[in-house]
Design an enzyme around this catalytic site. Structure first.
Site, PDB file in Angstrom:
ATOM      1  N   HIS A 356     -96.833 -39.818 -57.469  1.00 30.30           N
ATOM      2  CA  HIS A 356     -96.583 -39.287 -56.127  1.00 30.30           C
ATOM      3  C   HIS A 356     -97.838 -38.837 -55.399  1.00 30.30           C
ATOM      4  O   HIS A 356     -97.740 -38.341 -54.280  1.00 30.30           O
ATOM      5  CB  HIS A 356     -95.612 -38.101 -56.197  1.00 30.30           C
ATOM      6  N   LYS A 544     -93.111 -28.626 -43.527  1.00 30.45           N
ATOM      7  CA  LYS A 544     -93.438 -29.201 -44.825  1.00 30.45           C
ATOM      8  C   LYS A 544     -94.277 -28.189 -45.600  1.00 30.45           C
ATOM      9  O   LYS A 544     -94.715 -27.179 -45.046  1.00 30.45           O
ATOM     10  CB  LYS A 544     -94.185 -30.523 -44.684  1.00 30.45           C
ATOM     11  N   ARG A 545     -94.471 -28.482 -46.861  1.00 26.96           N
ATOM     12  CA  ARG A 545     -95.329 -27.631 -47.687  1.00 26.96           C
ATOM     13  C   ARG A 545     -96.679 -27.429 -47.003  1.00 26.96           C
ATOM     14  O   ARG A 545     -97.235 -28.358 -46.432  1.00 26.96           O
ATOM     15  CB  ARG A 545     -95.508 -28.321 -49.048  1.00 26.96           C
ATOM     16  N   LYS A 550    -102.182 -31.833 -45.358  1.00 30.35           N
ATOM     17  CA  LYS A 550    -101.097 -32.041 -44.394  1.00 30.35           C
ATOM     18  C   LYS A 550    -101.497 -31.568 -42.991  1.00 30.35           C
ATOM     19  O   LYS A 550    -100.824 -31.845 -42.017  1.00 30.35           O
ATOM     20  CB  LYS A 550     -99.826 -31.340 -44.874  1.00 30.35           C
ATOM     21  N   THR A 652     -91.095 -37.929 -46.707  1.00 30.35           N
ATOM     22  CA  THR A 652     -89.693 -38.280 -46.446  1.00 30.35           C
ATOM     23  C   THR A 652     -89.151 -37.539 -45.231  1.00 30.35           C
ATOM     24  O   THR A 652     -88.149 -37.965 -44.659  1.00 30.35           O
ATOM     25  CB  THR A 652     -88.790 -37.987 -47.668  1.00 30.35           C
ATOM     26  N   LYS A 656     -86.310 -38.575 -42.176  1.00 29.91           N
ATOM     27  CA  LYS A 656     -85.188 -37.743 -41.735  1.00 29.91           C
ATOM     28  C   LYS A 656     -85.237 -37.525 -40.228  1.00 29.91           C
ATOM     29  O   LYS A 656     -84.210 -37.572 -39.540  1.00 29.91           O
ATOM     30  CB  LYS A 656     -85.215 -36.403 -42.473  1.00 29.91           C
TER      31      LYS A 656
END
Length: 811
Positions: A356, A544-545, A550, A652, A656
């Protein structure tokens, strides 16, 4: 599909309530009513759960076991009612009893079994396996307190225990008769008996692994698979009473506490030795219990141990469950008496591995001495695997010590779990096309060229049953009314909706649906944060985390720049925007925690500045979880997918958001590339460095964040605001973020992508002004989201990796 009428449901519900609580339904609290409803639904599930297990035993079809440290399930009541096909009957029956189904659903605690995309992917995969009639089950840990509950106090993340089990869990069933013993520490006695080596584990610390089973309900097909979560308990479920009676109180509790700590929390802080030891314990605990249980069940039903790989597939979700490989070997060698070569063939054919990440910090490595002392027999097996593998490498790469050292499982005083996962499995897959190519050609190129047939891509997916049907019922109704129900079981059929997106009546309905969802979210924001936001503004969302790659910092710097522009020109013509953030930072990840604090300080400053005239608002919603995600995602206009290119394996949340009619602003990273390929350049906003440019910088250097800083007044102003007291009276408060960007040269190219990001956001502003065209873009995204259903992903796993029988055809 369960068939039940409203009258029967009401009768059964009132009976169940009386049975559980011993009082009239009218006297009960809403939580008691929820408990009764959950128990009744589980009763409805129970018969088909038993029949499913019996069918698997009778048919002998291949069983798939998905091992994962996380299963981010969210709430299960709504899923169960939807998949059983009785939600409408239940809702109407409860209304007759003056009970709101939605209110009862909202009382359910989110199960605290995961943190982010890894765990939510696992949950989606379980749903798809059950809905596709694949005999697929989950194996993990029943965390008592999960990750943590996040609170924001004075702008700062504070972690408190997430006691999600405090009121019990109606969905789980404790299985005392399926307990296993897991052994830690101790010594291994080696002796030769009749020319064969025997290994006996002595003086070990025994830990009792107790399984709790949760039903995984397939969509209208009567298939109920199982998620088995293991809880760590003392062997006698007692503390050392003899020590206690002698007055040695702390010693009496020490064993009990050390054992129960194994299943207390997800991802204990591993910045210290004790935390690392606990994480290693957790990983061996659940894979040992799981593997022992799987093999015991297989043999109980008459399975030949030499054919284990033909009937069992074990999939490891990232490196956390990699110890399943030596654990299978241990059982085959020590308990079943197989020769090494045969045991290795069975093990590698049984195990498959999903990678991942390419982040070095996530490719787990364990100190050799810790590993050896905690898992002495497992270490011996891993050492033997390594020696045999290195011998094979020597035959292929004679004299190439550097290559052999890079590929070795044990090297530099560490046990490398990613290397073990690759060597000990028959399949290694990435989770998006770009990610897989980077694994093959960059990060794991040595292994790819040695094992070219092992590597493959399986782009991630999401279950549309949860993220469309359950999350956005009004949008689902529009789709059913427009293109029929076919997409519910065949999500690729959503493509038919593209023919409708130019219809102004469809565009108007998409707008109305989103507006209603935004109004509902605005109410939640006011209730949680006391901030009034305008539902007519662009809801610009990054949930998100929290992690440097990110790039929540990029988003925040852009907001700070926009704030500066509004201060200079209050009449600036922009579409009003509400910037919404959510996500947790790991407790020991200081930079991520500082990022959360910065976002909250910027929010406090902007939201209370009348000069902004409410043109922008900033919101950080705390304790981000699945249920909150559902509410946010259906109300989002703009989906922020802005990771540094090459760093996000897939993502992901991007899927969504598009499924719920959001437009994506993105780098060409992870699955964003495949979303772009599906919707076309006109229906996604792309910016930033591409993968070749990023990889070139990493390989050859040449990037200077300071040069960009000194040559771009916008960047200079925003960066200076980090340390000039604008957002906190303590000018050193955000020094760590400043240094990460300037002196440490901006590892994730935030400043390099800043200008491109601003231009992309300007494009969003222009596009949103043409509401019909924006709704057309939203419709195109919805129409092309079916390819990202986890049903498609699971079919690819089943056919390409697991060799699982499929009773469900023609997706």
């Amino acid at each position: 599909m369960l068939t039940i009428d409203k009258r029967s449901f009401k009768r059964a519900y009132k009976k169940k309530y009386l049975e559980i609580h011993g009082e009239e339904l009218s006297d009960g609290s809403n939580y008691k009513k929820y408990e009764a409803l959950g128990s009744l639904v589980r009763d409805y599930v129970a018969e088909n759960w038993m029949k499913t297990n019996k069918r698997y035993s009778n048919t002998g079809e291949k069983q798939v076991y998905y091992f994962s440290m996380e299963f981010l399930l969210g709430r299960l009541l709504g899923d169960a009612l939807l998949n059983l096909g009785i939600r409408d009957v239940c809702k109407e029956a409860l209304e007759d009893l003056s009970i709101s189904l939605e209110e009862l659903e909202n009382l359910e605690h989110d199960q605290g079994l995961g943190n982010g995309g890894l765990g939510r992917l696992a949950a989606c995969f379980l749903d798809s396996m059950a809905s596709l009639n694949i005999a697929g089950h989950g194996c993990g840990i029943r965390y008592k307190y999960g990750f943590f509950e996040q609170k924001i106090i004075d702008g700062v993340q504070v972690e408190v225990s997430d006691n999600w089990l405090r009121d019990g869990n109606v969905w789980e069933k404790r299985k005392n008769d399926k307990r296993e013993i897991v052994k830690f520490g101790g010594n291994i006695i080696e002796e030769e008996i009749n020319g064969k080596m025997k290994f006996t584990h002595v003086n070990y610390e025994p830990v009792l692994a107790v399984p709790y089973d949760t039903p995984v309900v397939g969509y209208e097909n009567n298939t109920i698979n199982t998620l088995r979560l293991w809880s760590a308990e003392t062997v006698n479920n007692e503390f050392d009473f003899s020590s206690f009676s002698r007055g040695e109180f702390l010693k009496a509790l020490e064993y009990k506490n050390s054992v129960e700590a194994i299943s207390q929390v997800l991802y204990p802080d591993d910045s210290q030795y004790e935390g690392k030891m606990l994480r290693l314990k957790q990983q061996y605990f659940f894979v040992s219990a799981g593997v022992q249980c799987i093999i015991r069940r297989y043999k109980r039903h008459g399975g030949d141990i030499r054919s284990l790989d033909e009937k069992i597939a074990i999939h490891i979700n990232d490196t956390h469950p990699t110890l399943a490989i030596p654990e299978i070997m241990r059982i085959l060698l020590d308990e079943e008496g197989l020769a090494w070569e045969e045991a290795w063939r069975i093990t590698t054919n049984t195990v498959s591995y999903t990678n991942h990440t390419i982040l070095a910090e996530a490719l787990e490595k364990w100190p050799l001495d810790m590993f050896k002392s905690l898992l002495p027999r497992i270490y011996m097996i891993v050492e033997e695997i390594n020696e045999r593998f290195c011998a094979d490498l020597w035959n292929s790469y004679t004299g190439q010590w550097d290559k052999i050292s890079r590929m070795a499982i044990i090297a530099d005083g560490q046990v490398r779990m990613a290397n073990l996962a690759i060597v000990g499995s028959h399949s290694v897959n990435g989770v998006a096309k770009l990610h897989t190519e980077i694994l093959k050609k960059q990060e794991m190129s040595d292994f790819y060229y040695y094992y070219p047939n092992k590597f493959n891509n399986k782009t991630n997916g999401i279950t549309h049953r949860r993220w469309l049907l359950k999350t956005n019922p009004r949008l689902t109704k529009l789709l059913v009314d427009t293109i029929g129900e076919g997409f519910i079981k065949h999500p690729i059929d959503l493509e038919a909706f593209e023919k409708k997106v130019n219809d102004e009546s469809i565009q108007r309905e998409l707008y109305n649906i989103k507006k209603e969802n935004k109004e509902n979210l605005a109410e939640t924001i006011y209730e949680k944060n006391g901030i009034k936001v305008d539902p007519n503004s662009i809801f610009d969302v990054q949930i998100k985390r929290i992690h440097a790659y990110k790039r929540q910092i990029l988003n925040c710097l852009r907001i700070m720049d926009l704030y500066n522009k509004l201060l200079e020109n209050p009449g600036l013509d922009i579409v009003p925007r509400t910037f919404i953030f959510g996500g947790k930072a790991a407790p020991a990840y200081h930079l991520a925690k500082k990022t959360i604090e910065l976002i909250n300080r910027v929010a406090q400053k902007i939201n209370n500045d009348p000069r902004v005239n409410d043109k922008i608002k900033v919101v950080f919603l705390d304790n981000y979880n699945v249920s909150l995600a559902e509410e946010i995602i259906r109300a989002t206009d703009l989906s922020e997918q802005i990771s540094t290119t090459t760093k996000e394996a897939s993502g992901t949340s991007n899927m969504k958001f598009m499924m719920n009619g959001a437009v994506t602003i993105a780098t060409l990273d992870g699955a964003n590339i495949e979303i772009r390929d599906e919707v076309g350049d006109d229906n996604i906003i792309i910016f930033g460095l591409n993968s070749n440019e990023v990889l070139n910088y990493y390989k050859n250097g040449g990037y200077s964040s300071f040069d960009i800083y000194k040559n771009d007044p916008r960047i200079q102003s925003s960066i200076d605001d980090l340390i000039n007291g604008k957002y906190h009276f303590d000018r050193e408060r955000f020094r760590e973020i400043y240094e990460n960007l300037i002196p440490y040269n901006d590892q994730f190219f935030v400043l390099k992508d800043f200008d491109s990001y601003i231009k992309a956001q300007d494009r969003v502003d222009k596009l949103y002004r043409d509401m019909n065209n924006w709704q057309r873009m939203c419709g195109v995204n919805i129409a092309h989201s079916g390819i990202f259903s986890s049903d498609r992903t699971i079919l690819q796993y089943a056919n390409g990796i697991w060799g699982a029988e499929l009773l469900y055809k023609n997706l």
